[in-house]
Design a protein around this motif. Sequence first.
Motif, mmCIF file in Angstrom:
data_model
loop_
_atom_site.group_PDB
_atom_site.id
_atom_site.type_symbol
_atom_site.label_atom_id
_atom_site.label_comp_id
_atom_site.label_asym_id
_atom_site.label_seq_id
_atom_site.Cartn_x
_atom_site.Cartn_y
_atom_site.Cartn_z
ATOM 1 N N UNK B 366 0.859 -1.207 0.000
ATOM 2 C CA UNK B 366 0.000 0.000 0.000
ATOM 3 C C UNK B 366 0.880 1.236 0.000
ATOM 4 N N UNK B 367 1.632 1.440 -1.068
ATOM 5 C CA UNK B 367 2.652 2.493 -1.005
ATOM 6 C C UNK B 367 2.081 3.910 -1.001
ATOM 7 N N UNK B 368 0.833 4.079 -1.430
ATOM 8 C CA UNK B 368 0.286 5.436 -1.524
ATOM 9 C C UNK B 368 -0.411 5.805 -0.223
ATOM 10 N N UNK B 369 0.191 6.698 0.540
ATOM 11 C CA UNK B 369 -0.306 7.021 1.873
ATOM 12 C C UNK B 369 0.044 5.899 2.821
ATOM 13 N N UNK B 370 -0.232 6.166 4.094
ATOM 14 C CA UNK B 370 -0.014 5.098 5.076
ATOM 15 C C UNK B 370 -1.178 4.126 5.029
ATOM 16 N N UNK B 371 -0.914 2.839 5.232
ATOM 17 C CA UNK B 371 -2.044 1.930 5.448
ATOM 18 C C UNK B 371 -2.686 2.250 6.805
ATOM 19 N N UNK B 399 7.156 1.003 6.932
ATOM 20 C CA UNK B 399 6.219 1.272 5.827
ATOM 21 C C UNK B 399 6.726 2.416 4.961
#
Lengths: 441, 441, 441
Positions: B366-371, B399
């Motif tokens: 989930x590289x876009x934003x934090x999970x 992360x």
Amino acid sequence: MNEQAHREAFENADIGIGQEIYALARRLYPVCRSITGDGVRETLAILAEHIALERHEVATGTQLFDWTAPQEWIIRDAYIADAWGRRIVDFRKHNLHVLNYSQPIRARMALAELKTHIHTIPEQPDLIPYRTSYYAPDWGFCMAHNTLLAMEDGEYEVVIDAEHRDGSLTYGEYLHRGASDETFLLSAHICHPSLANDNCSGLALLTLLARDLGRRATRCSYRFLFAPGTVGSLAWLSRNQAQVAEIKHGLVVSCVGDGGGPTYKRSRQGNAFIDRAMAHVLKHFGGGATIIDFSPYGYDERQFCSPGFNLPVGLFQRSAFGTFPEYHTSADNLDFIRPEHLAASYHIIRDVIDIVESDWTPVSTNPKGEPQLGRRGLYSALGGDKAGAQAAMAMLWVLNLADGQHSLLAMGERSGLRFADIARAADLLRTHGLLREADGA
Amino acid sequence: MNEQAHREAFENADIGIGQEIYALARRLYPVCRSITGDGVRETLAILAEHIALERHEVATGTQLFDWTAPQEWIIRDAYIADAWGRRIVDFRKHNLHVLNYSQPIRARMALAELKTHIHTIPEQPDLIPYRTSYYAPDWGFCMAHNTLLAMEDGEYEVVIDAEHRDGSLTYGEYLHRGASDETFLLSAHICHPSLANDNCSGLALLTLLARDLGRRATRCSYRFLFAPGTVGSLAWLSRNQAQVAEIKHGLVVSCVGDGGGPTYKRSRQGNAFIDRAMAHVLKHFGGGATIIDFSPYGYDERQFCSPGFNLPVGLFQRSAFGTFPEYHTSADNLDFIRPEHLAASYHIIRDVIDIVESDWTPVSTNPKGEPQLGRRGLYSALGGDKAGAQAAMAMLWVLNLADGQHSLLAMGERSGLRFADIARAADLLRTHGLLREADGA
Amino acid sequence: MNEQAHREAFENADIGIGQEIYALARRLYPVCRSITGDGVRETLAILAEHIALERHEVATGTQLFDWTAPQEWIIRDAYIADAWGRRIVDFRKHNLHVLNYSQPIRARMALAELKTHIHTIPEQPDLIPYRTSYYAPDWGFCMAHNTLLAMEDGEYEVVIDAEHRDGSLTYGEYLHRGASDETFLLSAHICHPSLANDNCSGLALLTLLARDLGRRATRCSYRFLFAPGTVGSLAWLSRNQAQVAEIKHGLVVSCVGDGGGPTYKRSRQGNAFIDRAMAHVLKHFGGGATIIDFSPYGYDERQFCSPGFNLPVGLFQRSAFGTFPEYHTSADNLDFIRPEHLAASYHIIRDVIDIVESDWTPVSTNPKGEPQLGRRGLYSALGGDKAGAQAAMAMLWVLNLADGQHSLLAMGERSGLRFADIARAADLLRTHGLLREADGA
């Protein structure tokens, strides 16, 4: 050897050369130099007693990149006399009294008017300042502030018997040709009048260094330049554009007779061989040595390091210009420079030349494991006497770094050992067949 | 946890292993070792009680790169006796009394002559120095300076009942094979006689580490080498040139039982994985840890880091060799090393092995934003208890850096967090499907 | 100008803008904001009095990468009343009293039970803490610890008249379009209730900066984002993925009204243009300025710098969050922020924008040697007055570095001079035909 001891050793090494440099600087001191004129020619004539100096004349008006060669300045006399004809200041007593490159004047005027043409240093009231006006026509006098304070109101006779006329800009050049075209430029400005450190010291030191190098077969060629500031170096650069590419190392040399520093200002490149070699020598010089980054203010390194040339040329001095109270005053006299400091400065430059001359890149012939030094009688001393231990450490470093990627200077940098010790170890190991020179080096 | 507290925790962690190492070192201490001979074999036999050690014999005269395997040294007795037959120094009381690898002698001589063969340390007059003469044939005795001072003029009986004869050089090797051929070399010199720290400590520590690793399935292979200094490592290198390329990490281990340091000397490469891993572990060790640059003087890292191999092998010690007063004297005895220091040294090496074993390079799924960690029950603690907050920070760092360019060690370096905390966070995140391993890693 | 003097000059510069920002922050302060709901809308309406703000609504449940847009929170009243009906804590007196995003409750309960839902700060017993529970459903009150201590055992009436319902998440956006698509993102979180520094200060500063920029033709485009923390920036990122690539510079702005710092936290890239420009401005700001490395804890830079975006976005603050005692308490009120600090913060950001707007890469038209500045009337001052000398030094630096490899910012970094001085010198030299812009720049 601790820092202080080492520094003293440096200062005392071969004091004879310091005395020779001092004697030559003393002969240069009285001459009234400027950016052009007979003062420069007279100075070059004195230097030419020691080396086969070539004198070059560049006609007034010649284009020197963005500049032109200026007119010659002839100065015959200059004084301010009071109502009784007594000379308050007299150029014949000190050539700093006249604004260098001053326009002529012959007039009588009130003190109030005269004052607008008088330069003093109120904070150092006994000293005559050194002032110039090369490119903005002006006339003026320089004097001790106390002298000015003692001048009474009234009329003064003001005479500057000077002349500007077409002629030529003069500089001197000496080339010591070595085995290769790789060239080391050594340059000193010749335009300052009676200032001993700035730059009789540099002119004298480089002249005798040139003499000494001339007796030696060298790998590099050495080009010595004695030229007036800015326009002189621009003249040389504009007339020698083909030679510029051969300059692989360079030092501008000034103010090398006082006891400060030593100071090295890096070339604009910042990590050229000359920068590394100077850093190495000064690291081992002892206390006081300072290395500063390039900046575009100073001496002729400004021209050599301009973006169109970007030559690996640094500036070597003892005290950095502008940082000592005697700078650009009559206190920069023959008492301010000393043979022992001149000798140390000479030896620093000579050590740098030694690095340039003797650096090479070894490859071990026994790269797997250490070679057995003991069997060859090379290892007797480790753990024994100190000198022997140091020699053994130098051998171990050289063998360990003899991968064809490290020159002797790089070995000195990584090990912290002196270049001379590294070079001696490398010679010994090569003699025993343990090293060969890297291919293509 | 502050530095001091952490250091104490390190020292106290599993003191049991420290006691085991100490007990083994105590068994090794009395044996009279040298670069060859039965002392080495006896030592290896003791180590072999713990691990399936392979013993290798290299015939005298075998070429070892630039060296040759030396003759064996047999020492039976050595003493100096006075006119009444009283033994002033006696090899049977302390094996340091004889110059290691000494030539034999059997003579009567005056004190004056004898003195030229006697080694003492005037500054430490009660200690016996450790001296060797491996490659320059000589005979001699080592003794307390005070003993020497007490010897009266007169004739002495001087006996060294020793022999050099062709035989072999001996070394021991233990290979723990892991899932890959990537090899971690751990090496300790076996040639010093009764010196507890240098290097009974290293031999004992590595042996028990080998035993413990043997019970574990590992990713890397681990090669343990117990060999006499210089010629021993050269012997191994010359016979295992095919294996050398597989050595991706290595430590030479010596003097690991005193309370100084810890000290890590970088490999010649300077920034190899082992250098980074040791720096990481020592950074978190607490006060006193020191990291020094490679130099070509020390132990067998000299050979492993010679330019023809240039292996990523560093040196791990507590106090650096040559820096403690007990070094190479009879004061380096069983009182000088302590179970708690041996345990701490063991744990440092084990932590480094943990890094080598468990480093990997994650990629965020989930590289876009934090999970959203909270939704997964992973984020309860931030702002709450300290341990929870630290665990959450480790997750955020992992992360954020999970771009396939940062291994866990690199994450530890950038974040300042411990590798173990980073690794725990990465495991947890992988379990929750938030990380996968980078391709080709 | 020394550091202290410079700092004061910064603080006093155009205090008028500080007063304007303060006045706007004061209007924002009383509004009860949360991550969703009418508090955010009311806040955006106030900001929209100054700029043409676009309001965006993202429906509850919308997927925002790994998150979903949360429900709206409606809060009408909240209090704890004693047996006599006296309100011990009252949301109408301070909106920090209710746990932000709290679930509703309406009950009578004993103090013991109630206490498990009460948050205080025992170390700061007079302050109300700010607490939230966005993603773990909970109810609760926040109060001064001394108030809690004064509560007698017995039953209390506990009311939180709140509601969560589907609706939308709200954020505001303002785009100032410049000549190019190169975009500078300026972002402030809008989700905190009555906390003046965190972040009424940031919202007010960015709004008035947007207003002022709007009056100016710019090279870059400037995108202002006013969004709730985490989900707000994720909402913007998820809806503007095509615009993300145009973001070449960015600052998250919060806590810009107190007298600490200033503090800049680098972007994850670490040496982006914004990092260099902020470092340059803060270096010349004077004492107290601190630059810290990126870490994945803080404000919305966490999202912008997540590995899937890795945008060049740093965080600008005065005191760093979490480091001042007023942080996240009722002491972060209108007394804690001051017009002069808001003005200084504004000027810092404006100086950075000036660098972004006016950086260019010059090439000297006279690269060989220095051009003759005196002839062009550009060099009168060197050695004269201080300002003139500084202007001349800036010209010398620009000319020396005008090799097409150094932008003005790089020249400022290397010379130690201010960007503004470098830029002024470069303009003057370009006007005189001594510089042209590098090709392709």
